[in-house]
Enzyme design. Structure first.
Site: not given
Length: 752
Positions: A718-719
């Site tokens: 996600g990052e």
């Protein structure tokens, strides 16, 4: 958790229809009967104290129920520590704890009225007299206090190895530059709302938060309650990416107001108020010195970084642990310092340290490539390493250059000229840039309840929540595969402290943590059913229970012999078989699990004997008008290796969304400070990418089998998509113009 009919294959979100039709129940959507409404009054000075209030006008307005100031609340709410200091809160500052003003936009009063409009109108009429004091709001302002992070944070260590200063002196090629990133604020679609209702001694809070346990236990500590009497609900969250971090300091005020007026109270703050009642990404500046041999191999790296921090919290987001370990270099020196100012406490924003810190390093690497007259990818290849130069640990996997190779082919990097300023299309200058994207793997303990019912359905329950990353869908996919059911037969219940405890959603740890917990639960149920089949003396009695598998509603042996699940569950004498599973990371302990149950942070890096990171390569094509300086990002291409990918559909969505956010970080996002105030605290003047700004975006998933990172080979991504995009764009701007931009955001006035 083997590859199954669902995991590893594209799957649309199980909650997608509810979201697009408005049926999804967000915390902000809750409508409580007989609910009163609160509005906030904020300080108009950056520092000083309150001399008094004029409340006569607003108190006389029909429908105003009460007004709370520090005269009413001081002592009624106990202080709690910051979540990252073994506490619960996103800030230790109590807004109505005294007459002291610590920053502009601090809450100084709460008005409660029959309607939101009336509460806001009354709040606008509250008069406050102040005695102002000198303040420092940013870097280099008189009155700031600069503190080494090693002195501010007990566990911080500046990564160092060799003698970087001496190595710089003898390096054949050296570059030295300062890079700067601005203040940036989250602007989630769902505001930082709170609704509180009491039922005798029991308090229920509806609030979008990424760590329900911290809100529960923090409120209990603040208000002197038994945590069992506090329930927090947030099934869905309309965007947080770090901002809805932990316990917010306005929550206890709304709970106290609801208790004192004897009715539920709801707070919907304005977007401008959200800039100071929540966290933000602080400004940073980085002095980077890089030395290399003539062949391009790094000899020395010095990375000295500063970031702003509040006066009252020892929170600062450090990041040289990544920049010091990314490339092979025998001599590394880092030093990180916090500059304490009179502002609210900063906090995480998606890829908190990597976005600003890798902007600096990856820009410096590009500058070194120019100085060496080498291709920027080739410089990174010559300094690739499978051993962390700081700790000496091997990387559990390191497909960084594979990402660059695949990404370069897809992007068409071979068309890039070595010299800047040569690529044109009419009046437009064209530039190609690249950068690395890396993110250490994070994982946390979690608990979960999994139920298999006699009717062939299953229920997954955990206090974690759906932040938009698709975790509800992944849990349904995993339960369906593990129990041999169709995905439609699985119900996922999230976001309620009445469910088994789970940690915060942060650091791309949600999938790694919860899917491991789910695997333990499905295996426990399979084992129990297999034992029941053996004991029952039926068709499966002669088989090794370890070889029996759940499939399509049956417990099946390798040769096809099978018994229906309904029969096996029925033999237990109950209508369901339940598993309450708890996962502790390989480098964790039962104490970490206890921390999660108590609402405290227990986020850990993956791997004890190895360094476990996710990797990516970012590519950007920019067009800059030769006469006007207008900047357009025409293309973004990213190639990412992030361990096992469970749902390619949502994975690509996460990555492409992050890449567009990275464009915003490079060209648009900046919170303007003036006189201690955030001046552009709304979406009219705080610029974020829109559909018109979005370029052609391609996210490529690179296979990355890594059995050492954790049992399922998960890393989280996600990052990763946002990291490195700002540097790739800045490097492309240099390639187009020959002009190096070292401060973000890059605006038109840099070229005119």
């Amino acid at each position: 958790m083997a590859e199954g009919p669902y995991l590893g294959r594209p799957q649309i979100r199980i909650d997608g229809r509810a979201k697009v039709t408005g049926a999804a129940a967000y915390a902000s959507d809750v409508r409580l009967p007989d609910c009163a409404h609160a509005a906030l009054v904020m300080s108009t000075i950056p520092r000083g104290r309150i001399l008094g209030f004029d409340l006569n006008g607003p108190r006389a307005m029909p429908g105003v129920l009460d007004i709370f100031t520090h005269h009413d609340c001081a002592g009624a709410i106990k202080p709690v520590k910051h979540l990252m200091e073994d506490g619960y809160a996103n800030s230790s500052h109590l807004p109505l704890g005294s007459d002291a003003i610590a920053y502009a936009g601090q809450i100084v009063a709460v008005v409660v009225a029959e309607t939101l409009e009336l509460a806001q109108a009354a709040a606008a009429q509250v008069g406050v007299a102040y005695e102002a004091a000198p303040f420092a709001s940013g870097f280099d302002a008189p009155g700031t206090e600069t503190v080494r992070l090693a002195d501010l944070k007990p566990h911080h260590k500046d990564p160092r190895t060799g003698d970087a200063v001496a190595a710089l002196e003898i390096a054949s090629v050296r570059i030295a530059a300062r890079y700067e990133t601005p203040v940036q604020h989250h602007n989630p679609m769902e505001l930082f709302t709170t609704a509180c209702v009491w039922d005798g001694p029991r308090l229920t809070v509806y609030e979008p938060t990424r760590y329900l346990g911290a809100v529960r236990h923090g409120l209990a500590s603040q208000l002197g309650l038994d945590p069992e009497n506090v329930r927090v609900v947030a099934s869905f969250i309309g965007g947080h990416f770090g901002s809805k971090f932990a316990l917010s300091q306005h929550t206890a005020l709304i709970a106290l107001a609801a208790q004192r007026i004897g009715r539920p109270v709801s707070l919907v703050p304005t977007r401008r108020q959200c800039f100071t009642i929540a966290n933000y990404r602080p400004e940073t500046r980085h002095d980077v010195h890089l030395g290399a041999e003539r062949d391009g191999r790094f000899m020395a790296l010095v990375h000295e970084a500063e970031m702003t921090a509040s006066r009252f919290d020892a929170f600062a987001m450090e990041g040289t642990d990544v920049t010091a370990s990314l490339y092979a270099c025998a001599n590394v020196h880092t030093d990180e310092r916090a500059v304490r100012v009179d502002r609210n406490t900063p906090g995480p924003m998606r890829a908190p340290p990597e976005v600003p810190y890798l902007f600096a390093l990856e820009s410096a690497v590009d500058e070194m490539a120019v100085a060496l007259d080498l291709d920027p990818i080739e410089v990174r290849r010559r300094n690739d390493t499978h051993i962390d130069p700081i700790s000496g640990k091997p990387f559990s996997s390191r497909p960084l250059m594979t990402c660059f190779d695949v990404g370069a082919r897809a992007f068409g990097w071979e068309r890039r000229t070595r010299q800047p300023g040569l690529m044109r299309a009419g009046a437009w200058r064209i530039g190609f840039g690249c950068a690395s994207a890396v993110r250490p793997v994070k994982i946390s303990p979690a608990t979960m309840r999994l139920s298999l019912l006699a009717d062939g359905t299953a229920i997954v329950e955990t206090a974690h929540h759906e932040i938009g990353n698709g975790i509800a869908t992944l849990l349904a996919m995993g339960a369906a595969d593990g129990l041999g059911l169709p995905i439609e037969a699985v119900t996922v219940r999230l976001g309620d402290t009445s469910l088994p405890a789970a940690g915060l959603s942060g650091g791309s740890s949600t999938t790694t943590s919860l899917m491991h917990t789910l695997t333990l639960g499905t295996e426990e149920i399979r084992t129990r059913l297999a034992g029941e089949a053996i004991r029952g003396g039926g068709r499966l009695a002669r088989y090794d229970p370890a070889h029996l598998r759940l499939s399509a509603g049956w417990l099946t042996a390798p040769d096809g012999a099978a018994e229906p699940l309904s029969d096996l569950v029925g033999r237990t004498g109950v209508d369901r078989i339940m598993s309450l599973s708890a996962f502790v990371p390989p480098d964790g302990s039962e104490a970490n699990l206890d921390s999660v149950r108590a609402g405290r942070l227990a986020l850990k890096s993956g791997g004890e004997k190895t360094l476990s990171w996710a990797f990516g390569a970012q590519f950007a094509e920019v067009h800059i008008h030769a006469e006007t300086g207008e900047i357009q990002v025409a293309r973004l291409t990213g190639a990412f290796a992030a361990g096992r990918v469970l749902n390619p559909l949502t994975a690509r969505s996460q990555l492409t969304g992050g890449m567009i956010w990275g464009l915003g970080s490079a060209l648009l996002e900046e919170t303007v400070l003036d006189g201690g105030h955030y001046r552009n605290a709304d979406l009219a003047e705080y610029l974020v990418p829109t559909s018109a700004d979005a370029p052609e975006v391609e996210a490529i998933l690179i296979p990355d089998e890594d059995p050492e990172v954790n049992p399922l080979g998960l890393k989280g991504l996600g990052e990763l998509g946002v990291i490195g995009v700002n540097a790739a764009i800045a490097n492309a701007v240099f390639h187009a113009t020959g002009q190096r931009i070292r401060r973000l955001p890059i605006r038109l006035d840099a070229f005119v």
